[in-house]
Write a protein that holds these residues in place. Structure first.
Motif, PDB file in Angstrom:
ATOM      1  N   VAL A 105       0.847  -1.190   0.000  1.00  0.00           N
ATOM      2  CA  VAL A 105       0.000   0.000   0.000  1.00  0.00           C
ATOM      3  C   VAL A 105       0.882   1.240   0.000  1.00  0.00           C
ATOM      4  O   VAL A 105       2.015   1.225   0.490  1.00  0.00           O
ATOM      5  N   THR A 106       0.322   2.307  -0.545  1.00  0.00           N
ATOM      6  CA  THR A 106       0.952   3.614  -0.521  1.00  0.00           C
ATOM      7  C   THR A 106      -0.092   4.612  -0.066  1.00  0.00           C
ATOM      8  O   THR A 106      -1.147   4.740  -0.697  1.00  0.00           O
ATOM      9  N   ILE A 107       0.187   5.274   1.034  1.00  0.00           N
ATOM     10  CA  ILE A 107      -0.683   6.316   1.563  1.00  0.00           C
ATOM     11  C   ILE A 107       0.009   7.644   1.286  1.00  0.00           C
ATOM     12  O   ILE A 107       1.077   7.919   1.840  1.00  0.00           O
ATOM     13  N   ASP A 108      -0.568   8.438   0.395  1.00  0.00           N
ATOM     14  CA  ASP A 108      -0.003   9.745   0.085  1.00  0.00           C
ATOM     15  C   ASP A 108      -0.414  10.731   1.170  1.00  0.00           C
ATOM     16  O   ASP A 108      -1.552  10.695   1.663  1.00  0.00           O
ATOM     17  N   VAL A 109       0.514  11.615   1.548  1.00  0.00           N
ATOM     18  CA  VAL A 109       0.301  12.531   2.666  1.00  0.00           C
ATOM     19  C   VAL A 109       0.858  13.910   2.320  1.00  0.00           C
ATOM     20  O   VAL A 109       1.921  14.008   1.707  1.00  0.00           O
ATOM     21  N   ILE A 110       0.136  14.931   2.726  1.00  0.00           N
ATOM     22  CA  ILE A 110       0.678  16.288   2.748  1.00  0.00           C
ATOM     23  C   ILE A 110       0.491  16.790   4.172  1.00  0.00           C
ATOM     24  O   ILE A 110      -0.623  16.828   4.687  1.00  0.00           O
ATOM     25  N   ASP A 111       1.597  17.107   4.813  1.00  0.00           N
ATOM     26  CA  ASP A 111       1.607  17.589   6.193  1.00  0.00           C
ATOM     27  C   ASP A 111       2.071  19.032   6.239  1.00  0.00           C
ATOM     28  O   ASP A 111       2.965  19.424   5.490  1.00  0.00           O
ATOM     29  N   ILE A 112       1.507  19.776   7.165  1.00  0.00           N
ATOM     30  CA  ILE A 112       2.034  21.090   7.529  1.00  0.00           C
ATOM     31  C   ILE A 112       2.310  21.021   9.024  1.00  0.00           C
ATOM     32  O   ILE A 112       1.433  20.641   9.811  1.00  0.00           O
ATOM     33  N   VAL A 113       3.523  21.357   9.403  1.00  0.00           N
ATOM     34  CA  VAL A 113       3.929  21.296  10.811  1.00  0.00           C
ATOM     35  C   VAL A 113       4.473  22.658  11.224  1.00  0.00           C
ATOM     36  O   VAL A 113       5.300  23.244  10.517  1.00  0.00           O
ATOM     37  N   ARG A 114       3.997  23.153  12.359  1.00  0.00           N
ATOM     38  CA  ARG A 114       4.556  24.365  12.961  1.00  0.00           C
ATOM     39  C   ARG A 114       5.614  23.917  13.966  1.00  0.00           C
ATOM     40  O   ARG A 114       5.341  23.093  14.837  1.00  0.00           O
ATOM     41  N   ILE A 115       6.818  24.461  13.818  1.00  0.00           N
ATOM     42  CA  ILE A 115       7.943  24.110  14.679  1.00  0.00           C
ATOM     43  C   ILE A 115       8.217  25.256  15.643  1.00  0.00           C
ATOM     44  O   ILE A 115       8.251  26.419  15.240  1.00  0.00           O
ATOM     45  N   ARG A 116       8.403  24.905  16.907  1.00  0.00           N
ATOM     46  CA  ARG A 116       8.821  25.895  17.909  1.00  0.00           C
ATOM     47  C   ARG A 116      10.011  25.319  18.660  1.00  0.00           C
ATOM     48  O   ARG A 116       9.919  24.244  19.242  1.00  0.00           O
ATOM     49  N   ASP A 117      11.122  26.032  18.616  1.00  0.00           N
ATOM     50  CA  ASP A 117      12.344  25.602  19.311  1.00  0.00           C
ATOM     51  C   ASP A 117      12.742  24.170  18.962  1.00  0.00           C
ATOM     52  O   ASP A 117      13.127  23.385  19.822  1.00  0.00           O
ATOM     53  N   GLY A 118      12.633  23.823  17.667  1.00  0.00           N
ATOM     54  CA  GLY A 118      13.055  22.504  17.212  1.00  0.00           C
ATOM     55  C   GLY A 118      12.092  21.376  17.533  1.00  0.00           C
ATOM     56  O   GLY A 118      12.470  20.207  17.428  1.00  0.00           O
ATOM     57  N   ARG A 119      10.857  21.716  17.903  1.00  0.00           N
ATOM     58  CA  ARG A 119       9.883  20.682  18.289  1.00  0.00           C
ATOM     59  C   ARG A 119       8.552  20.911  17.576  1.00  0.00           C
ATOM     60  O   ARG A 119       8.193  22.037  17.253  1.00  0.00           O
ATOM     61  N   TYR A 120       7.809  19.829  17.370  1.00  0.00           N
ATOM     62  CA  TYR A 120       6.483  19.902  16.758  1.00  0.00           C
ATOM     63  C   TYR A 120       5.521  20.606  17.701  1.00  0.00           C
ATOM     64  O   TYR A 120       5.282  20.142  18.812  1.00  0.00           O
ATOM     65  N   LEU A 121       4.934  21.713  17.237  1.00  0.00           N
ATOM     66  CA  LEU A 121       3.945  22.449  18.030  1.00  0.00           C
ATOM     67  C   LEU A 121       2.531  22.201  17.511  1.00  0.00           C
ATOM     68  O   LEU A 121       1.602  22.011  18.299  1.00  0.00           O
ATOM     69  N   GLU A 122       2.373  22.235  16.183  1.00  0.00           N
ATOM     70  CA  GLU A 122       1.064  21.998  15.581  1.00  0.00           C
ATOM     71  C   GLU A 122       1.229  21.177  14.313  1.00  0.00           C
ATOM     72  O   GLU A 122       2.261  21.247  13.646  1.00  0.00           O
ATOM     73  N   HIS A 123       0.175  20.418  13.981  1.00  0.00           N
ATOM     74  CA  HIS A 123       0.179  19.595  12.766  1.00  0.00           C
ATOM     75  C   HIS A 123      -1.179  19.680  12.092  1.00  0.00           C
ATOM     76  O   HIS A 123      -2.215  19.621  12.746  1.00  0.00           O
ATOM     77  N   TRP A 124      -1.145  19.837  10.765  1.00  0.00           N
ATOM     78  CA  TRP A 124      -2.320  19.722   9.912  1.00  0.00           C
ATOM     79  C   TRP A 124      -1.938  18.733   8.820  1.00  0.00           C
ATOM     80  O   TRP A 124      -0.782  18.674   8.415  1.00  0.00           O
ATOM     81  N   GLY A 125      -2.867  17.968   8.318  1.00  0.00           N
ATOM     82  CA  GLY A 125      -2.501  17.048   7.256  1.00  0.00           C
ATOM     83  C   GLY A 125      -3.698  16.462   6.543  1.00  0.00           C
ATOM     84  O   GLY A 125      -4.813  16.428   7.080  1.00  0.00           O
ATOM     85  N   ILE A 126      -3.436  16.022   5.324  1.00  0.00           N
ATOM     86  CA  ILE A 126      -4.420  15.279   4.557  1.00  0.00           C
ATOM     87  C   ILE A 126      -3.738  14.025   4.029  1.00  0.00           C
ATOM     88  O   ILE A 126      -2.540  14.036   3.728  1.00  0.00           O
ATOM     89  N   THR A 127      -4.515  12.930   3.956  1.00  0.00           N
ATOM     90  CA  THR A 127      -3.957  11.669   3.482  1.00  0.00           C
ATOM     91  C   THR A 127      -4.955  10.963   2.564  1.00  0.00           C
ATOM     92  O   THR A 127      -6.148  11.270   2.579  1.00  0.00           O
ATOM     93  N   THR A 128      -4.441  10.001   1.833  1.00  0.00           N
ATOM     94  CA  THR A 128      -5.295   9.156   1.016  1.00  0.00           C
ATOM     95  C   THR A 128      -5.679   7.871   1.758  1.00  0.00           C
ATOM     96  O   THR A 128      -6.172   6.931   1.133  1.00  0.00           O
ATOM     97  N   LEU A 129      -5.501   7.826   3.072  1.00  0.00           N
ATOM     98  CA  LEU A 129      -5.820   6.621   3.838  1.00  0.00           C
ATOM     99  C   LEU A 129      -7.260   6.148   3.610  1.00  0.00           C
ATOM    100  O   LEU A 129      -7.473   4.949   3.419  1.00  0.00           O
ATOM    101  N   PRO A 130      -8.276   7.015   3.609  1.00  0.00           N
ATOM    102  CA  PRO A 130      -9.634   6.507   3.356  1.00  0.00           C
ATOM    103  C   PRO A 130      -9.763   5.781   2.010  1.00  0.00           C
ATOM    104  O   PRO A 130     -10.407   4.730   1.928  1.00  0.00           O
ATOM    105  N   ALA A 131      -9.151   6.312   0.970  1.00  0.00           N
ATOM    106  CA  ALA A 131      -9.199   5.661  -0.342  1.00  0.00           C
ATOM    107  C   ALA A 131      -8.456   4.330  -0.314  1.00  0.00           C
ATOM    108  O   ALA A 131      -8.900   3.341  -0.912  1.00  0.00           O
ATOM    109  N   VAL A 132      -7.322   4.282   0.375  1.00  0.00           N
ATOM    110  CA  VAL A 132      -6.546   3.043   0.490  1.00  0.00           C
ATOM    111  C   VAL A 132      -7.373   1.981   1.220  1.00  0.00           C
ATOM    112  O   VAL A 132      -7.445   0.825   0.786  1.00  0.00           O
ATOM    113  N   LEU A 133      -8.036   2.364   2.306  1.00  0.00           N
ATOM    114  CA  LEU A 133      -8.877   1.419   3.055  1.00  0.00           C
ATOM    115  C   LEU A 133     -10.001   0.878   2.169  1.00  0.00           C
ATOM    116  O   LEU A 133     -10.302  -0.323   2.203  1.00  0.00           O
ATOM    117  N   GLN A 134     -10.608   1.744   1.378  1.00  0.00           N
ATOM    118  CA  GLN A 134     -11.687   1.316   0.488  1.00  0.00           C
ATOM    119  C   GLN A 134     -11.156   0.317  -0.547  1.00  0.00           C
ATOM    120  O   GLN A 134     -11.779  -0.710  -0.813  1.00  0.00           O
TER     121      GLN A 134
END
Length: 139
Positions: A105-134
């Motif tokens: 399987v291949t799950i395509d992903v586009i992530d947006i991550v906000r970094i603060r002081d070298g660490r993950y602060l916020e994450h937004w993302g979209i994936t094709t996981l629902p289509a892969v499951l179907q």
């Protein structure tokens, strides 16, 4: 591109390889801000770091034990890093109610991550996981 933006892109690459691919709990703790929020968490799911760790360790990794992440490109602006990537693996364990198929399987992903002081602060993302499951459940 500033050195901060390059550093932030490196943080995201490290997270993808050490945390998502390898399941490294120490790297996860190191790279997660205490105030982390996953805006892409499903409704009713834990939006904090624990929810994200649960997804990797208890959903994806058991279903795709040979899981790998391929990063195609990254764009950084300010404290945000956008990554276009794919999560790949062989479906040998249950995946969100879909019995193992043995298929790649291949799950395509586009992530947006906000970094603060070298660490993950916020994450937004979209994936094709629902289509892969179907696709997995209809073949």
């Amino acid at each position: 591109m500033t050195s901060t933006q390059n550093h932030n892109k490196a943080v995201v690459r490290r997270f993808n390889h050490e945390v998502i691919e390898q399941g490294d709990a120490i790297s996860f703790q190191t790279l997660m801000d205490a105030d982390f929020v996953n805006h892409a968490a499903p409704p009713g799911a834990d939006q904090g770091a624990d929810g994200m760790w649960h997804t990797f360790q208890n959903v994806l990794r058991p279903a795709l034990p040979d899981l790998a992440v391929v990063i195609y490109e990254q764009v950084a602006e300010g404290d945000l890093v956008t990554t276009r990537k794919a999560v790949t693996g062989t479906h040998t364990g249950p995946l969100l109610g879909v019995a193992p198929t043995g298929r790649r399987v291949t799950i395509d992903v586009i992530d947006i991550v906000r970094i603060r002081d070298g660490r993950y602060l916020e994450h937004w993302g979209i994936t094709t996981l629902p289509a892969v499951l179907q696709q997995l459940s209809t073949r």
